[in-house]
Design a protein around this motif. Structure first.
Motif, mmCIF file in Angstrom:
data_model
loop_
_atom_site.group_PDB
_atom_site.id
_atom_site.type_symbol
_atom_site.label_atom_id
_atom_site.label_comp_id
_atom_site.label_asym_id
_atom_site.label_seq_id
_atom_site.Cartn_x
_atom_site.Cartn_y
_atom_site.Cartn_z
ATOM 1 N N VAL A 58 4.649 0.250 4.210
ATOM 2 C CA VAL A 58 4.939 0.147 5.655
ATOM 3 C C VAL A 58 4.003 -0.152 6.710
ATOM 4 O O VAL A 58 4.637 -0.665 7.872
ATOM 5 N N LEU A 59 2.631 -0.219 6.497
ATOM 6 C CA LEU A 59 1.634 -0.546 7.597
ATOM 7 C C LEU A 59 1.680 -1.951 7.499
ATOM 8 O O LEU A 59 1.716 -2.503 8.793
ATOM 9 N N TYR A 60 1.631 -2.509 6.411
ATOM 10 C CA TYR A 60 1.729 -4.143 6.656
ATOM 11 C C TYR A 60 2.982 -4.707 7.186
ATOM 12 O O TYR A 60 2.676 -5.563 7.856
ATOM 13 N N SER A 61 4.028 -4.044 6.908
ATOM 14 C CA SER A 61 5.335 -4.584 7.481
ATOM 15 C C SER A 61 5.459 -4.364 8.965
ATOM 16 O O SER A 61 5.792 -5.368 9.594
ATOM 17 N N SER A 62 4.814 -3.165 9.523
ATOM 18 C CA SER A 62 5.007 -2.874 10.953
ATOM 19 C C SER A 62 4.130 -3.829 11.761
ATOM 20 O O SER A 62 4.203 -4.364 12.789
ATOM 21 N N MET A 63 2.589 -3.866 11.096
ATOM 22 C CA MET A 63 1.910 -4.923 11.828
ATOM 23 C C MET A 63 2.282 -6.406 11.803
ATOM 24 O O MET A 63 1.953 -7.357 12.389
ATOM 25 N N GLY A 64 2.849 -6.703 10.557
ATOM 26 C CA GLY A 64 3.591 -8.016 10.500
ATOM 27 C C GLY A 64 4.608 -8.243 11.537
ATOM 28 O O GLY A 64 4.618 -9.402 12.203
ATOM 29 N N TYR A 65 5.334 -7.381 11.715
ATOM 30 C CA TYR A 65 6.427 -7.508 12.686
ATOM 31 C C TYR A 65 5.883 -7.496 13.985
ATOM 32 O O TYR A 65 6.206 -8.342 14.896
ATOM 33 N N ALA A 66 4.648 -6.718 14.295
ATOM 34 C CA ALA A 66 3.996 -6.708 15.690
ATOM 35 C C ALA A 66 3.468 -8.007 15.764
ATOM 36 O O ALA A 66 3.826 -8.698 16.937
ATOM 37 N N ALA A 122 -9.151 -4.391 14.543
ATOM 38 C CA ALA A 122 -7.625 -4.056 14.473
ATOM 39 C C ALA A 122 -7.494 -3.242 15.624
ATOM 40 O O ALA A 122 -6.328 -3.498 16.374
ATOM 41 N N THR A 123 -8.439 -2.619 16.345
ATOM 42 C CA THR A 123 -8.151 -2.142 17.607
ATOM 43 C C THR A 123 -8.241 -3.085 18.647
ATOM 44 O O THR A 123 -7.380 -3.152 19.870
ATOM 45 N N ALA A 124 -9.095 -4.212 18.634
ATOM 46 C CA ALA A 124 -8.979 -5.348 19.517
ATOM 47 C C ALA A 124 -7.886 -6.149 19.391
ATOM 48 O O ALA A 124 -7.246 -6.402 20.436
ATOM 49 N N THR A 125 -7.443 -6.128 18.110
ATOM 50 C CA THR A 125 -5.887 -6.871 18.107
ATOM 51 C C THR A 125 -5.111 -6.049 18.970
ATOM 52 O O THR A 125 -4.131 -6.617 19.431
ATOM 53 N N THR A 126 -4.924 -4.848 18.587
ATOM 54 C CA THR A 126 -4.037 -3.861 19.497
ATOM 55 C C THR A 126 -4.119 -3.959 20.824
ATOM 56 O O THR A 126 -2.912 -4.040 21.579
ATOM 57 N N ALA A 138 2.322 -0.782 19.956
ATOM 58 C CA ALA A 138 2.743 0.491 19.438
ATOM 59 C C ALA A 138 3.085 0.634 17.721
ATOM 60 O O ALA A 138 2.498 1.411 17.372
ATOM 61 N N LEU A 139 3.631 -0.580 17.527
ATOM 62 C CA LEU A 139 3.577 -0.580 15.873
ATOM 63 C C LEU A 139 2.342 -0.670 15.371
ATOM 64 O O LEU A 139 2.134 -0.322 13.913
ATOM 65 N N MET A 140 1.177 -1.166 15.968
ATOM 66 C CA MET A 140 -0.196 -1.078 15.375
ATOM 67 C C MET A 140 -0.816 0.152 15.286
ATOM 68 O O MET A 140 -1.830 0.566 14.624
ATOM 69 N N LEU A 141 -0.411 1.060 15.889
ATOM 70 C CA LEU A 141 -0.936 2.792 16.210
ATOM 71 C C LEU A 141 -0.910 3.409 14.862
ATOM 72 O O LEU A 141 -2.016 3.835 14.474
ATOM 73 N N PRO A 142 0.332 3.414 13.958
ATOM 74 C CA PRO A 142 -0.104 4.239 12.855
ATOM 75 C C PRO A 142 -1.028 3.459 11.916
ATOM 76 O O PRO A 142 -1.732 4.065 11.123
ATOM 77 N N TYR A 143 -1.336 2.267 11.947
ATOM 78 C CA TYR A 143 -2.252 1.357 11.197
ATOM 79 C C TYR A 143 -3.561 1.792 11.628
ATOM 80 O O TYR A 143 -4.420 2.111 10.807
ATOM 81 N N LEU A 144 -3.798 1.966 12.902
ATOM 82 C CA LEU A 144 -5.100 2.257 13.468
ATOM 83 C C LEU A 144 -5.659 3.875 12.949
ATOM 84 O O LEU A 144 -6.609 4.261 12.661
ATOM 85 N N GLY A 145 -4.478 4.613 12.877
ATOM 86 C CA GLY A 145 -4.798 5.960 12.347
ATOM 87 C C GLY A 145 -4.804 6.002 10.903
ATOM 88 O O GLY A 145 -6.017 6.814 10.637
ATOM 89 N N TRP A 146 -4.284 5.256 10.246
ATOM 90 C CA TRP A 146 -4.366 5.033 8.666
ATOM 91 C C TRP A 146 -5.859 4.318 8.550
ATOM 92 O O TRP A 146 -6.593 5.041 7.756
#
Length: 177
Positions: A58-66, A122-126, A138-146
């Motif tokens: 899920v995280l890879y997919s959302s960051m990829g779509y971002a 990853a934070t700099a990317t976001t 916003a799609l990167m936020l769950p990734y940052l949390g994880w």
């Protein structure tokens, strides 16, 4: 009509995860019984092993779509996309590097340092993404949390498990031959 750039952007980050997962699967699960990973002292908040695969998919997919959304809003690979997509590629490479450090080298301290650097990248990317597409950020936020959660797990393992002595592994290998 299929949107191939979007599909490719979603699949690409997963490929690195799948390759790492397949290559290091024997380190994590074994038909013969427990692995060295099972014997690590892990944080009380460590999830069951089965959680990691679906979570990372899920995280890879959302960051990829971002990354696709930023690429699209920048008009492809243009001068304006250099910074956000370079940061994205850098954090993705760092993400993929953690698994060989932890499972291959079994260097828990280096794995923690690496995931801390990954978190910063990853934070700099976001932050870079938010300037081009708020949904991408916003799609990167769950990734940052994880990543924050995974960093706490990595820190716990580092602080509560000695680094394996390679000489012991070599002696065991010689006895099994």
């Amino acid at each position: 009509m299929a949107n191939w750039p979007a599909i490719g952007s979603i699949i690409l980050p997963n490929v690195g995860g799948w390759v790492n997962g397949l290559y290091f699967a024997g380190q994590i699960r074994s038909e013969e019984g427990k692995t060295w990973y099972d014997n690590l002292k892990k944080a009380p908040w460590n999830p069951p092993k089965w959680v990691f695969g679906p979570a990372w998919t899920v995280l890879y997919s959302s960051m990829g779509y971002a990354s696709y959304l930023v690429w699209e809003d920048c008009g492809g690979f243009t001068e304006s996309s250099v910074l956000p997509l370079t940061l994205y590629g850098s954090q993705l490479a760092l993400n993929w590097a953690w698994t060989p450090i932890f499972f291959g080298m079994k260097d828990y301290k280096l794995a923690f340092i690496e995931i801390a650097v990954l978190g910063v990248t990853a934070t700099a990317t976001t932050i870079a993404f938010v300037h081009y597409n708020r949904t991408a950020a916003a799609l990167m936020l769950p990734y940052l949390g994880w990543l924050a959660y995974a960093s706490s797990l990595s820190y716990y393992v580092w602080k509560n498990n000695p680094k394996p002595d390679p000489r012991i592994t070599e002696i065991k290998d010689e006895k099994t031959q």
